[in-house]
Design an enzyme around this catalytic site. Structure first.
Site, mmCIF file in Angstrom:
data_model
loop_
_atom_site.group_PDB
_atom_site.id
_atom_site.type_symbol
_atom_site.label_atom_id
_atom_site.label_comp_id
_atom_site.label_asym_id
_atom_site.label_seq_id
_atom_site.Cartn_x
_atom_site.Cartn_y
_atom_site.Cartn_z
ATOM 1 C CG HIS A 83 38.704 44.780 39.699
ATOM 2 N ND1 HIS A 83 39.387 43.961 38.825
ATOM 3 C CD2 HIS A 83 37.677 44.048 40.194
ATOM 4 C CE1 HIS A 83 38.799 42.777 38.802
ATOM 5 N NE2 HIS A 83 37.775 42.795 39.620
ATOM 6 C CG ASP A 162 43.711 34.804 42.732
ATOM 7 O OD1 ASP A 162 42.708 34.509 43.390
ATOM 8 O OD2 ASP A 162 43.666 35.295 41.583
ATOM 9 N NE ARG A 169 37.092 30.477 44.601
ATOM 10 C CZ ARG A 169 37.091 31.759 44.236
ATOM 11 N NH1 ARG A 169 38.249 32.375 44.031
ATOM 12 N NH2 ARG A 169 35.966 32.402 44.066
ATOM 13 C CB SER A 184 40.069 36.035 43.940
ATOM 14 O OG SER A 184 40.568 35.937 42.627
ATOM 15 C CE LYS A 188 42.880 38.817 39.970
ATOM 16 N NZ LYS A 188 42.288 37.675 40.678
#
Length: 431
Positions: A83, A162, A169, A184, A188
């Site tokens: 990621h 999320d 947000r 967050s 995932k």
């Protein structure tokens, strides 16, 4: 269940909430039992008071439990994932997956779309004609088993809390809170089913984390969350004070992925791919260290095995892996250097915005993307250029948008007499 007003009150005053209290609040919000205005107040209280490590872990765990999770245990292997926190020209995952898979390690990734100046992996993949980003859960697992690699869109049932919380947000000025960013991302990744994860936290002008100190805090928080969830995690801090590679724009970046897999990629992208591959192979069940992992990754590129695996993967998701079918913009225009000297700096966010204004990105989630347009940065930081030499090349839909992009990009480059200090692409590694 703790009353939402009580949770807001206690967090506002700096109290630590228990794991059960955090979990109940998040799961109730996911069920629509807590209204947006109360959750917005909780986020703002968190913005000013922060979350303890235990609260951050409880938040992450609750978001994972709010929806379905992907079970990859049927593969009987340690599955890896990667990621990035997002940057300009970051196509690393698309090149990395085939390298890792060619080395015999299953790579399974659920990815997202771009917004603002940062690009999205799914948008880049969709510039490949026919490429299908939506696979059912069983199909996703079968493809990883058969091909060794799948990159798909996140399903609606994965971490729904999320999605709701991030949207809230985004409109309440509470995005840039490290515990909420970390939870967050990691919710995932944990729900996605991978056993081992390499995280790439971008640092600099084109990144959300502007300083190494901020990036290091986020990295450490995410590594700790991964470990608490039983995952093996390594986090790299990487330079985003200039675009990664040269191409910025969807099809242009796929061309650069193919360059990399064929042995002629830009040095910074190649280094990032090889470094991340080394970590992933070392985290896998192959029983190798980073040095051996890097050697195997280099062999996968040199032998053509990584490019072959890319072709298999793209065809498995109904795409055409050839270069010739990628969309091309009808207009190209050079961005000439205003003087002679060294490229001292590139305004990275501004480069990303120039590509966005051409149509390569989106300001809102519902915006459409022109996959053919974008920018190629021919000169990078530290390069010496002559007056009039092309610094970059614009790929545009028409002459007027090309001319505007040339003006924008001219302002992105700072040229001076002194050669800037060279910086490595990987600034730090945390594990």
């Amino acid at each position: 269940m703790i009353a939402p007003a009580e949770a807001i009150h206690r967090k506002r005053d700096g109290a630590e909430l228990s794991a059960d209290e955090i979990g109940e609040l998040v799961l109730a919000y996911a069920r629509d039992d807590v209204p947006d205005y109360q959750m917005a107040a909780f986020c703002m209280a968190t913005y000013f008071q922060g979350l303890t490590p235990a609260e951050t872990h409880a938040l992450t765990d609750a978001m994972v439990r709010s929806g379905e999770t992907v079970d990859l245990s049927a593969l009987g292997r340690r599955v890896v994932d990667k990621h990035s926190t997002g940057g300009v020209g970051d196509k690393t995952s698309i090149a990395l997956g085939p390298v890792v898979a060619a080395c015999g390690v299953p790579f399974a990734k659920m990815s997202g779309r771009g917004l603002g100046h940062t690009g999205g992996t799914l948008d880049k993949l969709e510039s490949i004609p026919g490429f299908r980003i939506e696979l059912g859960g069983d199909e996703f697992v079968r493809q990883v088993q058969d091909v060794g690699l799948a990159i798909v869109g996140q399903t609606a049932d994965l971490v729904p809390a999320d999605k709701k919380l991030y949207a809230l947000r985004d409109v309440t000025a509470t995005v840039d809170i490290i515990p909420l960013i970390a939870s967050s991302i990691m919710s995932k990744k944990i729900a996605g089913g991978a056993d081992a994860i390499v995280l790439d936290v971008k640092v600099g002008d084109g990144a959300f984390m502007k300083t190494p100190e901020e990036a290091r805090e986020l990295a450490r928080t995410m590594v700790d969350l991964g470990r608490l969830a039983g995952r093996r995690v390594v986090c790299e801090l990487t330079d985003m004070d200039q675009p990664l590679g040269r191409a910025v724009g969807n099809a242009l970046e796929i061309h650069e992925v193919l360059d990399t897999l064929e042995g002629s990629g830009p040095p910074d992208l190649v280094e990032l791919v090889l470094g991340a591959a080394a970590h992933l192979l070392a985290l896998s069940d192959l029983g190798v260290d980073d040095a051996e992992g890097r050697r195997r990754a280099e062999d996968a590129l040199a032998s053509g095995a990584a490019r072959e695996r890319y072709d298999r993967w793209v065809r498995a998701q109904s795409g055409d892996p050839g270069r010739e079918t990628l969309p091309r913009a009808p207009v190209t225009a050079p961005v000439p250097a205003s003087g002679t000297g060294f490229v001292q700096a590139i305004a990275t966010t501004a480069v990303g915005l120039a590509a966005l204004h051409l149509g390569a990105g989106r300001l809102r989630k519902e915006d459409t993307i022109d996959h053919a347009v974008g920018v190629v940065c021919l000169a990078k930081r530290g390069d010496r250029v002559e007056a009039g030499q092309p610094l970059a090349e614009v790929h545009a839909r028409d002459e007027s948008s090309a001319a505007r992009a040339v003006e924008e990009l001219t302002r992105c480059y700072r040229i001076g007499d002194e050669e800037p200090e060279r910086r490595p692409i990987v600034l730090d590694v945390l594990s």
